[in-house]
Design a protein around this motif. Structure first.
Motif, PDB file in Angstrom:
ATOM      1  N   UNK A 135       0.836  -1.201   0.000  1.00  0.00           N
ATOM      2  CA  UNK A 135       0.000   0.000   0.000  1.00  0.00           C
ATOM      3  C   UNK A 135       0.872   1.253   0.000  1.00  0.00           C
ATOM      4  N   UNK A 136       1.950   1.232   0.761  1.00  0.00           N
ATOM      5  CA  UNK A 136       2.886   2.367   0.785  1.00  0.00           C
ATOM      6  C   UNK A 136       3.511   2.585  -0.586  1.00  0.00           C
ATOM      7  N   UNK A 137       3.808   1.481  -1.268  1.00  0.00           N
ATOM      8  CA  UNK A 137       4.365   1.571  -2.618  1.00  0.00           C
ATOM      9  C   UNK A 137       3.373   2.253  -3.556  1.00  0.00           C
ATOM     10  N   UNK A 138       2.104   1.858  -3.477  1.00  0.00           N
ATOM     11  CA  UNK A 138       1.072   2.475  -4.299  1.00  0.00           C
ATOM     12  C   UNK A 138       0.836   3.933  -3.902  1.00  0.00           C
ATOM     13  N   UNK A 139       1.026   4.235  -2.625  1.00  0.00           N
ATOM     14  CA  UNK A 139       0.881   5.608  -2.137  1.00  0.00           C
ATOM     15  C   UNK A 139       1.914   6.525  -2.796  1.00  0.00           C
ATOM     16  N   UNK A 140       3.153   6.064  -2.888  1.00  0.00           N
ATOM     17  CA  UNK A 140       4.213   6.849  -3.523  1.00  0.00           C
ATOM     18  C   UNK A 140       3.955   7.016  -5.022  1.00  0.00           C
ATOM     19  N   UNK A 141       3.405   5.970  -5.634  1.00  0.00           N
ATOM     20  CA  UNK A 141       3.076   6.054  -7.076  1.00  0.00           C
ATOM     21  C   UNK A 141       1.977   7.097  -7.290  1.00  0.00           C
ATOM     22  N   UNK A 142       0.970   7.088  -6.391  1.00  0.00           N
ATOM     23  CA  UNK A 142      -0.135   8.047  -6.496  1.00  0.00           C
ATOM     24  C   UNK A 142       0.365   9.481  -6.305  1.00  0.00           C
TER      25      UNK A 142
END
Length: 248
Positions: A238-245
């Motif tokens: 989720x943190x990885x997707x947060x940085x992508x967002x």
């Protein structure tokens, strides 16, 4: 009052959360985190004799798991396409990585295809005999386990290759004919980033592998341990997707 409300509603964190939630992958990782935390809490309360609270969290876990299966109905084709793309790209230096990538994508294709059948049976869209449903579920978990094991192997192979490349780059740092220092630093940063991403995925795989292994009866971990493992890997993803967002 209006100004304060605007600042809260239009806060960058809120906007980024909306971007994250607007993607299927972002929602899936969020639901997965709640699902596995609920699994842990259900075990926690049950181990202390609180059956009422355990039932609440167990119901939440089950409904989220079923909802996530619905969200993944079209995903097998994504993995099949990824396998075909990996097959078309050949590199002698990365043959092992290519083979494990193809194998991993095909394993996830099999896992999610059988998982869709599990979902269809669970919602009564199709009716399977209990022994057939059990076989389908077991086959799904076997594909899932195979996919994670291939991902771990891929991570080890890639980590080794990147480490060798970084070593070669460091050994040439004193040479004057290999390009500018800025060029070398850019390559070093690229390698460091690739190694960081590889380590991140490796940690996720090392923790996640126990979930299908436990489902297949290969290890004897309780729901508390598996719930924590699943929660940790979900938060990491989720943190990885947060940085992508944040970059969009």
């Amino acid at each position: 009052m209006t100004s304060i409300s605007s600042q809260l509603v239009l806060h960058p964190t809120v906007s980024q959360s909306i971007k994250l939630g607007s993607t299927t992958l972002g929602r899936d990782k969020l639901y997965r985190a709640v699902q596995y935390f609920a699994r842990f809490l259900a075990w926690f309360f049950l181990s202390r004799g609180n059956k009422e609270q355990a039932a609440r969290w167990n119901a939440l876990k089950s409904h989220l798991a079923l909802g996530r299966k619905l969200m993944r109905l079209g995903k097998p084709m994504e993995h099949l396409q990824a396998a075909l793309r990996a097959l078309q790209v050949y590199s002698a230096q990365e043959t092992g990585e290519q083979i494990t990538t193809i194998g991993r994508q095909l394993a996830y294709f099999g896992y999610l295809t059988y998982d869709a059948i599990v979902w269809a049976n669970a919602v009564k869209f199709i009716t399977l005999k209990p022994d057939t449903a059990q076989k389908v579920n077991k086959t799904s978990n076997r594909f899932w386990l195979a996919g994670i094991l291939l991902s771990i192997t891929h991570g080890l192979l890639k980590a080794g290759r990147l480490a060798n490349e970084a070593k070669k780059l460091r050994s040439k740092s004193g040479e004057k004919d290999i390009g500018t220092e800025a060029d070398r630093e850019l390559k070093q940063r690229t390698l460091d980033l690739a190694r960081s991403v590889t380590r991140h995925q490796f940690i996720i795989d090392i923790l996640d592998v126990w979930i299908p292994a436990a489902n297949l009866g290969l290890v004897n971990f309780n729901d508390g341990v598996l719930g924590i493992f699943g929660f940790i890997t979900s938060v990491m993803a989720l943190r990885q997707q947060w940085h992508i967002a944040a970059k969009k």
